[in-house]
Design a protein around this motif. Structure first.
Motif, PDB file in Angstrom:
ATOM      1  N   LYS A  39       1.641   6.698   0.945  1.00  0.00           N
ATOM      2  CA  LYS A  39       0.948   7.128   2.156  1.00  0.00           C
ATOM      3  C   LYS A  39       0.792   5.941   3.093  1.00  0.00           C
ATOM      4  O   LYS A  39       0.768   4.797   2.653  1.00  0.00           O
ATOM      5  CB  LYS A  39      -0.446   7.662   1.828  1.00  0.00           C
ATOM      6  N   ARG A  62       2.496   1.731  -3.338  1.00  0.00           N
ATOM      7  CA  ARG A  62       1.527   2.100  -4.363  1.00  0.00           C
ATOM      8  C   ARG A  62       1.057   3.543  -4.207  1.00  0.00           C
ATOM      9  O   ARG A  62       0.852   4.248  -5.196  1.00  0.00           O
ATOM     10  CB  ARG A  62       0.350   1.125  -4.276  1.00  0.00           C
ATOM     11  N   THR A  63       0.887   4.009  -2.946  1.00  0.00           N
ATOM     12  CA  THR A  63       0.258   5.311  -2.721  1.00  0.00           C
ATOM     13  C   THR A  63       1.168   6.365  -2.114  1.00  0.00           C
ATOM     14  O   THR A  63       0.787   7.530  -2.058  1.00  0.00           O
ATOM     15  CB  THR A  63      -0.944   5.149  -1.770  1.00  0.00           C
ATOM     16  N   TYR A  66       0.829  -1.197   0.000  1.00  0.00           N
ATOM     17  CA  TYR A  66       0.000   0.000   0.000  1.00  0.00           C
ATOM     18  C   TYR A  66       0.868   1.255   0.000  1.00  0.00           C
ATOM     19  O   TYR A  66       0.619   2.191  -0.758  1.00  0.00           O
ATOM     20  CB  TYR A  66      -0.932  -0.002   1.226  1.00  0.00           C
TER      21      TYR A  66
END
Length: 123
Positions: free
Chosen positions: A76, A73-74, A70
């Motif tokens: 964040k 990918r982001t 995650y």
């Protein structure tokens, strides 16, 4: 007389964990494979890091695979609400991080369910 089938994850000739079913044992074994790959990667890096610390970091990254994905990918951290939601409801007890670390360090054996895949950030 009762017959029990147990699946044992063995690493470098040492029993790490025992599971009640093959799927859980395979998932744990795959997580340990990932941790080994992370350890090798960390030790090959330019970071001055000892093997024990590399292994601990690698195991944490492997345990938190979904969170790492995650973040990659982001860029964040996952939201707190997402982090607290269980992935799947089961009647079997989950393995604690301490038990996984103890098993990875070979300090003792435990019989438990495989750690459920985790979504989100877990402290």
């Amino acid at each position: 007389m009762a017959v029990e089938t147990k699946f044992v994850v063995v690493r470098k000739g040492e029993e790490k964990m025992t599971f009640a079913n093959k799927k859980e044992a395979d998932a744990y074994d795959k997580m340990l494979d990932m941790a080994d790959a992370f350890t090798d990667w960390l030790l090959q890096s330019e970071l001055e890091i000892d093997e024990s610390l590399a292994e601990n970091i690698a195991l944490r990254l492997a345990e938190q695979k979904e969170t790492v994905q995650y973040i990659l990918r982001t860029s964040k951290l996952p939201e707190e609400e997402t982090a607290k939601e269980p992935v799947a409801q089961t009647d079997e007890p989950a393995v604690t991080e301490a038990a996984i670390e103890d098993a990875a360090q070979g300090s003792h054996e435990e019989t438990a369910a495989a750690p459920a895949p985790k979504k989100g950030f877990v402290e």
